[in-house]
Scaffold this motif. Structure first.
Motif, PDB file in Angstrom:
ATOM      1  N   MET A  54       0.874  -1.178   0.000  1.00 19.30           N
ATOM      2  CA  MET A  54       0.000   0.000   0.000  1.00 19.30           C
ATOM      3  C   MET A  54       0.909   1.225   0.000  1.00 19.30           C
ATOM      4  N   HIS A  55       0.867   1.991  -1.075  1.00 18.52           N
ATOM      5  CA  HIS A  55       1.900   2.982  -1.341  1.00 18.52           C
ATOM      6  C   HIS A  55       1.328   4.173  -2.102  1.00 18.52           C
ATOM      7  N   GLY A  56       2.146   5.203  -2.245  1.00 11.88           N
ATOM      8  CA  GLY A  56       1.749   6.350  -3.046  1.00 11.88           C
ATOM      9  C   GLY A  56       1.711   5.991  -4.525  1.00 11.88           C
ATOM     10  N   ALA A  57       0.575   6.201  -5.149  1.00 16.18           N
ATOM     11  CA  ALA A  57       0.420   5.826  -6.562  1.00 16.18           C
ATOM     12  C   ALA A  57       1.341   6.631  -7.460  1.00 16.18           C
ATOM     13  N   THR A  99      -3.556  11.622   0.699  1.00 15.07           N
ATOM     14  CA  THR A  99      -4.327  10.676   1.508  1.00 15.07           C
ATOM     15  C   THR A  99      -4.013  10.880   2.997  1.00 15.07           C
ATOM     16  N   ASP A 100      -5.062  11.010   3.814  1.00 10.56           N
ATOM     17  CA  ASP A 100      -4.868  11.286   5.236  1.00 10.56           C
ATOM     18  C   ASP A 100      -5.361  10.129   6.107  1.00 10.56           C
ATOM     19  N   ASP A 101      -5.337  10.338   7.421  1.00 12.71           N
ATOM     20  CA  ASP A 101      -5.720   9.292   8.382  1.00 12.71           C
ATOM     21  C   ASP A 101      -7.111   8.733   8.105  1.00 12.71           C
ATOM     22  N   SER A 102      -8.052   9.617   7.769  1.00 17.61           N
ATOM     23  CA  SER A 102      -9.449   9.214   7.635  1.00 17.61           C
ATOM     24  C   SER A 102      -9.655   8.215   6.501  1.00 17.61           C
ATOM     25  N   ILE A 103      -8.795   8.244   5.510  1.00 19.21           N
ATOM     26  CA  ILE A 103      -8.863   7.291   4.400  1.00 19.21           C
ATOM     27  C   ILE A 103      -7.914   6.121   4.636  1.00 19.21           C
ATOM     28  N   TYR A 104      -6.703   6.439   5.060  1.00 18.52           N
ATOM     29  CA  TYR A 104      -5.645   5.437   5.176  1.00 18.52           C
ATOM     30  C   TYR A 104      -5.979   4.340   6.188  1.00 18.52           C
ATOM     31  N   LEU A 105      -6.379   4.724   7.381  1.00 13.82           N
ATOM     32  CA  LEU A 105      -6.527   3.751   8.468  1.00 13.82           C
ATOM     33  C   LEU A 105      -7.679   2.766   8.252  1.00 13.82           C
ATOM     34  N   PRO A 106      -8.891   3.218   7.877  1.00 14.10           N
ATOM     35  CA  PRO A 106      -9.958   2.228   7.621  1.00 14.10           C
ATOM     36  C   PRO A 106      -9.625   1.310   6.444  1.00 14.10           C
ATOM     37  N   LEU A 162      -6.647   0.303   5.477  1.00 15.84           N
ATOM     38  CA  LEU A 162      -5.683  -0.696   5.948  1.00 15.84           C
ATOM     39  C   LEU A 162      -6.365  -1.749   6.812  1.00 15.84           C
ATOM     40  N   LYS A 163      -7.186  -1.316   7.731  1.00 15.56           N
ATOM     41  CA  LYS A 163      -7.856  -2.259   8.639  1.00 15.56           C
ATOM     42  C   LYS A 163      -8.689  -3.275   7.866  1.00 15.56           C
ATOM     43  N   ASN A 164      -9.495  -2.801   6.939  1.00 13.42           N
ATOM     44  CA  ASN A 164     -10.354  -3.698   6.165  1.00 13.42           C
ATOM     45  C   ASN A 164      -9.536  -4.635   5.280  1.00 13.42           C
ATOM     46  N   THR A 165      -8.453  -4.109   4.716  1.00 14.16           N
ATOM     47  CA  THR A 165      -7.618  -4.928   3.839  1.00 14.16           C
ATOM     48  C   THR A 165      -6.918  -6.029   4.617  1.00 14.16           C
ATOM     49  N   LEU A 166      -6.399  -5.701   5.790  1.00 13.05           N
ATOM     50  CA  LEU A 166      -5.721  -6.717   6.596  1.00 13.05           C
ATOM     51  C   LEU A 166      -6.688  -7.807   7.049  1.00 13.05           C
ATOM     52  N   ASP A 167      -7.890  -7.417   7.423  1.00 15.03           N
ATOM     53  CA  ASP A 167      -8.903  -8.418   7.788  1.00 15.03           C
ATOM     54  C   ASP A 167      -9.119  -9.396   6.635  1.00 15.03           C
ATOM     55  N   ASP A 175       0.470   1.173  13.063  1.00 17.71           N
ATOM     56  CA  ASP A 175       1.212   0.087  13.711  1.00 17.71           C
ATOM     57  C   ASP A 175       0.320  -0.698  14.662  1.00 17.71           C
ATOM     58  N   GLU A 176      -0.535  -0.004  15.381  1.00 16.45           N
ATOM     59  CA  GLU A 176      -1.455  -0.676  16.303  1.00 16.45           C
ATOM     60  C   GLU A 176      -2.391  -1.608  15.553  1.00 16.45           C
ATOM     61  N   ILE A 177      -2.885  -1.172  14.407  1.00 20.79           N
ATOM     62  CA  ILE A 177      -3.771  -2.019  13.603  1.00 20.79           C
ATOM     63  C   ILE A 177      -3.057  -3.293  13.184  1.00 20.79           C
ATOM     64  N   VAL A 178      -1.851  -3.144  12.641  1.00 14.23           N
ATOM     65  CA  VAL A 178      -1.105  -4.308  12.156  1.00 14.23           C
ATOM     66  C   VAL A 178      -0.791  -5.263  13.299  1.00 14.23           C
ATOM     67  N   PHE A 179      -0.181  -4.755  14.356  1.00 13.32           N
ATOM     68  CA  PHE A 179       0.255  -5.624  15.446  1.00 13.32           C
ATOM     69  C   PHE A 179      -0.916  -6.271  16.181  1.00 13.32           C
ATOM     70  N   SER A 180      -1.990  -5.526  16.382  1.00  9.34           N
ATOM     71  CA  SER A 180      -3.139  -6.081  17.099  1.00  9.34           C
ATOM     72  C   SER A 180      -3.756  -7.247  16.341  1.00  9.34           C
ATOM     73  N   LYS A 181      -3.847  -7.101  15.025  1.00  5.31           N
ATOM     74  CA  LYS A 181      -4.447  -8.177  14.229  1.00  5.31           C
ATOM     75  C   LYS A 181      -3.543  -9.413  14.219  1.00  5.31           C
ATOM     76  N   LEU A 182      -2.244  -9.211  14.139  1.00  3.32           N
ATOM     77  CA  LEU A 182      -1.331 -10.351  14.119  1.00  3.32           C
ATOM     78  C   LEU A 182      -1.295 -11.042  15.481  1.00  3.32           C
ATOM     79  N   GLN A 183      -1.294 -10.243  16.530  1.00  5.07           N
ATOM     80  CA  GLN A 183      -1.293 -10.835  17.876  1.00  5.07           C
ATOM     81  C   GLN A 183      -2.578 -11.617  18.137  1.00  5.07           C
ATOM     82  N   LYS A 184      -3.688 -11.067  17.685  1.00  7.68           N
ATOM     83  CA  LYS A 184      -4.983 -11.733  17.865  1.00  7.68           C
ATOM     84  C   LYS A 184      -4.997 -13.102  17.200  1.00  7.68           C
ATOM     85  N   HIS A 185      -4.356 -13.191  16.031  1.00  7.00           N
ATOM     86  CA  HIS A 185      -4.357 -14.451  15.279  1.00  7.00           C
ATOM     87  C   HIS A 185      -3.108 -15.288  15.544  1.00  7.00           C
ATOM     88  N   ASN A 186      -2.284 -14.833  16.487  1.00  8.66           N
ATOM     89  CA  ASN A 186      -1.082 -15.580  16.880  1.00  8.66           C
ATOM     90  C   ASN A 186      -0.146 -15.807  15.690  1.00  8.66           C
TER      91      ASN A 186
END
Length: 281
Positions: free
Chosen positions: A158-161, A181-188, A190-195, A234-245
């Motif tokens: 996920m990068h600058g086009a 692209t700002d927080d309001s677009i970037y963070l949701p 990323l979260k949905n894509t990682l799921d 970082d919290e999104i990435v690490f939390s999802k990985l920790q949750k799924h071990n």
């Protein structure tokens, strides 16, 4: 770069880490490097026979010290994998050299540390399915090309086009972000894509490139992610990985804000968040 010295100094100073949390790798062996890179290219690096054109593509004049540095970084990422399997997460204060291809370097990258470490894990049968999460502002073009025919490694960038590299390779999943692209677009996003990726790919191991060149203060990034938004990433990435071990090896990647304090703080946040999420001592 100065940040590679300042990051551990800051973390030690504030007590986020102690000396026992640090390790210094040796040089990566030729045998391991050749799981990813061609023998001809490795020989050029070691014998200092890169052409002027090849050096221009890399962005550095060749030197034995630079080759040694890349071999240490690569082994550091491999060592991180061992620590991550034992502890959940481990971080290379450098690394993320995702513009290196099998037979050449580009974009200040000589050897592809994530690709080499991933091939090492597969070769040693330490994992069967790998996901590479590349959130540097620049597409991981070398990584994408190296694994384009390998179903055991799923590459997500996920990068600058409209940022380097201007000729993009094809990752298994590319998300090109618009300038600004700002927080309001970037963070949701990323979260949905990682799921989706965790459910689809079912990775047993993850490599995470946590570049902080997504910051609004970055000189070259063109995105508008805040310092807090970068930490939330970082919290999104690490939390999802920790949750799924799922164990994770992290490399710091790029960061080019004019004030080095901003770069160091953003990178230190990655360490702090990992420590909190994975409950490390």
């Amino acid at each position: 770069m100065l940040k590679y010295e300042l990051i551990p100094e800051q973390l030690l100073h504030e007590g986020s880490i102690a000396q026992h949390n640090l390790f210094t790798p040796e040089l990566c062996t030729d045998e391991i490097v050749l799981l990813t890179h061609t023998e001809e290219y490795l020989t050029k690096l070691k014998e200092q026979t890169l052409s002027a054109k090849e050096q221009r593509h890399i962005g550095f004049p060749q030197s034995l010290a630079l080759t040694e540095r890349e071999l240490i970084i690569t082994q550091g990422t491999i060592d991180c994998c061992t620590y991550a399997i034992e502890n959940g997460v481990a971080m290379n204060v450098a690394g993320g050299t995702h513009h290196a291809f099998a037979d050449r370097g580009e974009g200040f990258c000589l050897l592809n540390d994530f690709a080499t470490a991933a091939n090492y894990l597969l070769h040693q049968q330490k994992t069967k399915q790998i996901l590479i999460v590349d959130l540097d502002v620049h597409q991981g073009n070398g990584t994408a090309k190296l694994f384009e025919q390998n179903e055991k490694v799923f590459t997500f960038s996920m990068h600058g086009a409209h940022n380097y590299p201007f000729h993009k390779e094809t990752s298994d999943l590319d998300i090109g972000l618009k300038d600004g692209t700002d927080d309001s677009i970037y963070l949701p996003l990323l979260k949905n894509t990682l799921d989706m990726l965790i459910n689809k790919v079912k990775p047993e191991f993850v490599f995470y490139l946590s570049g902080v060149d997504i910051l609004e203060t970055d000189k070259f990034g063109k995105l508008k992610v805040s310092m807090q938004g970068c930490k939330q990433r970082d919290e999104i990435v690490f939390s999802k990985l920790q949750k799924h071990n799922i164990p994770c090896t992290v490399a710091m990647g790029g960061g080019y804000s004019a004030d080095v304090k901003i770069i160091v703080e953003a990178h230190c946040n990655t360490f702090r968040v990992a420590k909190d999420v994975f409950g490390l001592n």
